[in-house]
Design a protein around this motif. Structure first.
Motif, PDB file in Angstrom:
ATOM      1  N   CYS A  66       6.174 -10.804   5.620  1.00  0.00           N
ATOM      2  CA  CYS A  66       6.821  -9.517   5.854  1.00  0.00           C
ATOM      3  C   CYS A  66       6.880  -9.256   7.353  1.00  0.00           C
ATOM      4  O   CYS A  66       6.015  -9.701   8.104  1.00  0.00           O
ATOM      5  N   GLN A  67       7.905  -8.491   7.752  1.00  0.00           N
ATOM      6  CA  GLN A  67       8.030  -8.149   9.187  1.00  0.00           C
ATOM      7  C   GLN A  67       6.850  -7.297   9.664  1.00  0.00           C
ATOM      8  O   GLN A  67       6.474  -7.348  10.825  1.00  0.00           O
ATOM      9  N   ASP A  68       6.273  -6.502   8.749  1.00  0.00           N
ATOM     10  CA  ASP A  68       5.082  -5.733   9.133  1.00  0.00           C
ATOM     11  C   ASP A  68       3.870  -6.646   8.981  1.00  0.00           C
ATOM     12  O   ASP A  68       3.353  -6.831   7.884  1.00  0.00           O
ATOM     13  N   GLY A 146      -0.538  -3.790   6.287  1.00  0.00           N
ATOM     14  CA  GLY A 146       0.707  -3.074   6.569  1.00  0.00           C
ATOM     15  C   GLY A 146       0.519  -1.586   6.305  1.00  0.00           C
ATOM     16  O   GLY A 146      -0.291  -1.184   5.464  1.00  0.00           O
ATOM     17  N   GLY A 148       2.972   0.660   5.403  1.00  0.00           N
ATOM     18  CA  GLY A 148       3.780   1.291   4.354  1.00  0.00           C
ATOM     19  C   GLY A 148       2.861   1.679   3.216  1.00  0.00           C
ATOM     20  O   GLY A 148       2.879   2.817   2.718  1.00  0.00           O
ATOM     21  N   SER A 149       2.006   0.744   2.826  1.00  0.00           N
ATOM     22  CA  SER A 149       1.063   1.005   1.735  1.00  0.00           C
ATOM     23  C   SER A 149      -0.156   1.791   2.230  1.00  0.00           C
ATOM     24  O   SER A 149      -0.668   2.664   1.530  1.00  0.00           O
ATOM     25  N   ALA A 182       4.847   2.339  -1.329  1.00  0.00           N
ATOM     26  CA  ALA A 182       3.827   1.323  -1.028  1.00  0.00           C
ATOM     27  C   ALA A 182       4.361  -0.084  -1.288  1.00  0.00           C
ATOM     28  O   ALA A 182       3.596  -1.042  -1.318  1.00  0.00           O
ATOM     29  N   CYS A 183       5.690  -0.215  -1.459  1.00  0.00           N
ATOM     30  CA  CYS A 183       6.335  -1.509  -1.726  1.00  0.00           C
ATOM     31  C   CYS A 183       5.773  -2.179  -2.987  1.00  0.00           C
ATOM     32  O   CYS A 183       5.182  -3.270  -2.906  1.00  0.00           O
ATOM     33  N   CYS A 288       0.620  -3.472  -0.747  1.00  0.00           N
ATOM     34  CA  CYS A 288       1.857  -3.956  -1.351  1.00  0.00           C
ATOM     35  C   CYS A 288       1.611  -5.325  -1.983  1.00  0.00           C
ATOM     36  O   CYS A 288       0.503  -5.841  -1.964  1.00  0.00           O
ATOM     37  N   HIS A 289       2.702  -5.952  -2.460  1.00  0.00           N
ATOM     38  CA  HIS A 289       2.580  -7.304  -3.020  1.00  0.00           C
ATOM     39  C   HIS A 289       2.128  -8.318  -1.978  1.00  0.00           C
ATOM     40  O   HIS A 289       1.704  -9.417  -2.307  1.00  0.00           O
ATOM     41  N   ARG A 292      -2.607  -9.496   1.924  1.00  0.00           N
ATOM     42  CA  ARG A 292      -3.020 -10.669   2.697  1.00  0.00           C
ATOM     43  C   ARG A 292      -4.496 -10.603   3.069  1.00  0.00           C
ATOM     44  O   ARG A 292      -4.980  -9.568   3.484  1.00  0.00           O
TER      45      ARG A 292
HETATM   46  S1  SF4 Z   1       3.976  -2.207   2.759  1.00  0.00           S
HETATM   47 FE1  SF4 Z   1       3.824  -4.465   2.632  1.00  0.00          FE
HETATM   48  S2  SF4 Z   1       5.852  -5.211   2.002  1.00  0.00           S
HETATM   49 FE2  SF4 Z   1       6.050  -3.067   2.651  1.00  0.00          FE
HETATM   50  S3  SF4 Z   1       6.666  -3.230   4.782  1.00  0.00           S
HETATM   51 FE3  SF4 Z   1       4.421  -3.020   4.800  1.00  0.00          FE
HETATM   52  S4  SF4 Z   1       3.598  -5.101   4.743  1.00  0.00           S
HETATM   53 FE4  SF4 Z   1       5.765  -5.230   4.219  1.00  0.00          FE
END
Ligand code: SF4
Length: 298
Positions: A66-68, A146, A148-149, A182-183, A288-289, A292
């Protein structure tokens, strides 16, 4: 006393930053593939297929999943018989993050101050949690997180009387409120007990455990002293709780990408810790999925 040199720590952290951002652990990969095979929603299946393809491209072409590429969260278990030589321990970890994110061409996502917000340029500082344990080993778990989550995380200061139903309601509320943000499909880390900040740490740490696992403080206690043995709780309820939460979350129909479907989550991991008689802190840390993490033992 065993000596570990800081340059070996830096080298290990650098490798983990790159590996964790390019490849998922087998348990996560298998869960994603299983979801892909079993999703019933047409749109959900298509999204999971794209996530699977994305994962394969990342591994084959050595590019981030992922970019993030996250903020580097580092859990350290430092054996009390280890002597660190060659400079600052924290700086050795940060140097590994600096080298990993720079040489691995990973996005630098850390700002110097939450208000001033100038990018530090090398993804440092990492967030480092150190626990002193028995032995002469150094275990490092690195989890690029990341936001987002992360932004969907919650702390609930539940009351003891809220019980199992209160726990389930809190977790489901957090996941419902997160919706697609949270993707999903997500992994849900649940920390129960301790105090305000301990529960949050447990939830974050839970995300680095084997998928769909439960862990109690009492699993690590070698012997109980100073009180009778019956102080050790029967933690078998945790497996049922973990199962129930997994099913309840997947019945929310948020689905892959938030487009509806069977797989809102790929797993629920729970960590519990003793707490105060007057409270039951509970934290939910979602990932998210792209859950990591990489681990090494020096
Ligand atoms: S929450 Fe996960 S999939 Fe979504 S942008 Fe952030 S790292 Fe990427």
């Amino acid at each position: 006393m065993r000596t570990i040199r800081t340059e070996d720590i830096t080298k290990a952290v650098k490798k983990m930053c790159i590996d964790a951002n390019l490849y998922l652990a087998d348990d996560m990969k298998n869960a994603l593939y299983r979801a892909c095979d079993n999703e019933e929603s047409v749109l959900g299946k298509k999204i999971l297929g794209q996530l699977k393809e994305n994962l394969e491209i990342a591994g084959n072409e050595s590019i981030p999943i992922c970019q993030d590429t996250g903020m580097a969260i580092v859990f350290v278990k430092l054996g009390q018989d280890v002597h660190i030589e060659g400079g600052s321990f924290n700086e050795a970890i940060n140097e590994g993050v600096r080298q990993g994110y720079t040489e691995g061409y990973l996005r630098k996502s850390v700002v110097n101050d939450p208000v001033i917000r100038k990018n530090t340029g090398d993804n440092t500082p990492a967030i480092i949690h150190i626990e002193i344990v028995d032995g002469d080993k150094l275990e490092i778990t690195l989890a690029p997180k990341g936001f987002g989550s992360e932004n969907m995380s919650r702390v609930f200061m539940l009351k003891p009387a809220d019980g199992i139903d209160g726990i389930k309601n809190a977790v489901l509320t957090a996941v419902k409120d997160a919706g697609p943000n949270a993707c999903p499909p997500i992994v849900v880390g649940v920390g129960i007990g301790g105090d305000f900040e301990k529960s949050a740490l447990l939830a974050k740490k839970a995300l680095t455990n084997e998928l769909n696992s439960v862990h109690s403080y009492w699993n690590d206690v070698q012997s109980v002293t100073g009180s009778s043995k019956d102080v050790v709780p029967d933690s078998s309820y945790l497996t049922k709780l973990q199962n129930d939460l997994y099913n309840d979350i997947n019945n929310l129909d948020i689905g892959p990408g938030g487009m509806g479907g069977k797989f809102t989550c790929l797993g629920v991991n729970i960590e519990v810790y003793p707490t105060h008689i007057a409270g039951m802190p509970l934290s939910v840390n979602m990932c998210c999925h792209v859950n990591r993490h990489a681990k090494c033992v020096l």
